[in-house]
Structure formats: structure tokens, C-alpha cells
Design a protein around this motif. Structure first.
Motif, PDB file in Angstrom:
ATOM      1  N   SER A   1      -8.459  -5.115   0.895  1.00  0.00           N
ATOM      2  CA  SER A   1      -8.907  -5.128   2.284  1.00  0.00           C
ATOM      3  C   SER A   1      -8.523  -6.474   2.902  1.00  0.00           C
ATOM      4  CB  SER A   1     -10.428  -4.943   2.318  1.00  0.00           C
ATOM      5  OG  SER A   1     -10.907  -5.029   3.637  1.00  0.00           O
TER       6      SER A   1
ATOM      7  N   SER B   1      -7.676  -8.516   7.061  1.00  0.00           N
ATOM      8  CA  SER B   1      -7.731  -8.428   8.516  1.00  0.00           C
ATOM      9  C   SER B   1      -6.558  -9.212   9.097  1.00  0.00           C
ATOM     10  CB  SER B   1      -9.051  -9.015   9.014  1.00  0.00           C
ATOM     11  OG  SER B   1      -9.143  -8.880  10.410  1.00  0.00           O
TER      12      SER B   1
ATOM     13  N   GLN C   1      -8.777  -4.601  11.086  1.00  0.00           N
ATOM     14  CA  GLN C   1      -9.059  -4.514   9.662  1.00  0.00           C
ATOM     15  C   GLN C   1      -8.095  -3.508   9.026  1.00  0.00           C
ATOM     16  OE1 GLN C   1     -11.269  -6.505   8.201  1.00  0.00           O
ATOM     17  NE2 GLN C   1     -10.809  -5.688   6.183  1.00  0.00           N
ATOM     18  N   GLN C   2      -7.530  -3.866   7.879  1.00  0.00           N
ATOM     19  CA  GLN C   2      -6.533  -3.031   7.216  1.00  0.00           C
ATOM     20  C   GLN C   2      -6.895  -2.851   5.743  1.00  0.00           C
ATOM     21  OE1 GLN C   2      -4.114  -1.718   9.071  1.00  0.00           O
ATOM     22  NE2 GLN C   2      -4.575  -2.952  10.871  1.00  0.00           N
TER      23      GLN C   2
ATOM     24  N   VAL D   1       0.056   0.349   4.073  1.00  0.00           N
ATOM     25  CA  VAL D   1      -1.004  -0.124   4.955  1.00  0.00           C
ATOM     26  C   VAL D   1      -1.442   1.019   5.860  1.00  0.00           C
ATOM     27  CG1 VAL D   1      -1.636  -1.767   6.769  1.00  0.00           C
ATOM     28  CG2 VAL D   1      -0.190  -2.506   4.869  1.00  0.00           C
ATOM     29  N   GLN D   2      -0.462   1.680   6.456  1.00  0.00           N
ATOM     30  CA  GLN D   2      -0.711   2.827   7.333  1.00  0.00           C
ATOM     31  C   GLN D   2       0.584   3.611   7.452  1.00  0.00           C
ATOM     32  OE1 GLN D   2      -1.915   1.083  11.060  1.00  0.00           O
ATOM     33  NE2 GLN D   2      -0.252  -0.379  11.042  1.00  0.00           N
TER      34      GLN D   2
END
Length: 140
Positions: free
Chosen positions: A99, A101, A106-107, A131-132
Motif C-alpha cells: 500500500s 500513496s 492511495q494505491q 497498480v491499476q
């Protein structure tokens, strides 16, 4: 009657003490479980230390943050094509990944494969961090 009241009061007092002892033992066990889970989390994420490559010059460098202790990391990354989409961010191991930021919120950095990155250029890779959707880094 006085004897009965005294006996009842003593039993209540004793049972209250037993509850406190059980609560303390339970809290200690819960604390041990959390510590154990945290250790297991960082044992997995410690394997992520090193350089990971994205597309078009994007990269991620995971380093252990020795000053912060086990399960803490420094994530140096170029995560977008713009110059301001880079930096070094502090991360912490969780059960799901690392985790951290950064300016866009927040990632969570988590393990995946090329398909999970959502990028066709990485689709055939097997060892990746995501991450995404649209942001991932892989090792060859």
C-alpha cells in the motif's frame, strides 16, 4: 442471608477477574496473529525488490526501507509519460500487496500477470506487479 450475599459477591468478583484474564489472553493471541500475518505479508513482498519494467520507458524500482523496518519499502517509479508522474513513495506490506500513496491517491501494488496489467504489450508476461488497469510493470 448475609452469607449468601457474601458468597454471591465473591463469585461475581472471581468471574470478573476470569473474564479480564481471558480478554487479555485473547488480545495477546490476536496481536500475535496480526504480527504473524504482517510477517507473512512482507515475506511475499520482499521478493518484489528490484527493477520492474513498464511500457514506453515506465518503470518501478522496489527497495526495502531499512530505516522503517521490515515490511516497509521505497517505490521509485515513473508511472506516466509526463515528467510530474514520477517520484519515490513510501509503501507498506499488507495481505494484498504494498500500500502506498502518491499525488493521484492511495494505491495498492499487487502481484499479477501481463493480462492483469490491461496492456497488450505486456499480455504475454507472467511475473508482473499491477497498480491499476493500464499501469503495470513486469520482469522478463
Amino acid at each position: 442471608m448475609m452469607k449468601t450475599a457474601l458468597a454471591l459477591g465473591t463469585m461475581i468478583l472471581i468471574s470478573g477477574c476470569n473474564q479480564d484474564t481471558n480478554t487479555a489472553a485473547s488480545s495477546a493471541a490476536d496481536s500475535d496473529t496480526v504480527a504473524e500475518q504482517s510477517q507473512l505479508s512482507h515475506e511475499v513482498t520482499d521478493q518484489w525488490v528490484g527493477r520492474w519494467t513498464g511500457v514506453e520507458g515506465l518503470y518501478l524500482e522496489v527497495q526495502q526501507d531499512e530505516t522503517a523496518g521490515p515490511g516497509h519499502y521505497l517505490l521509485e517509479m515513473q508511472y506516466g509519460l509526463d515528467a510530474d508522474q514520477s517520484g519515490t513513495f513510501e509503501g507498506q506490506a499488507t495481505d494484498d500487496g504494498i500500500s502506498f500513496s502518491r499525488d493521484d491517491g492511495q494505491q495498492l501494488l499487487r502481484a499479477g500477470d501481463g493480462e492483469a496489467t490491461g496492456m497488450k504489450w505486456l499480455a504475454d508476461k507472467e511475473d508482473c506487479l499491477v497498480v491499476q488497469a493500464g499501469e503495470g510493470y513486469c520482469r522478463d
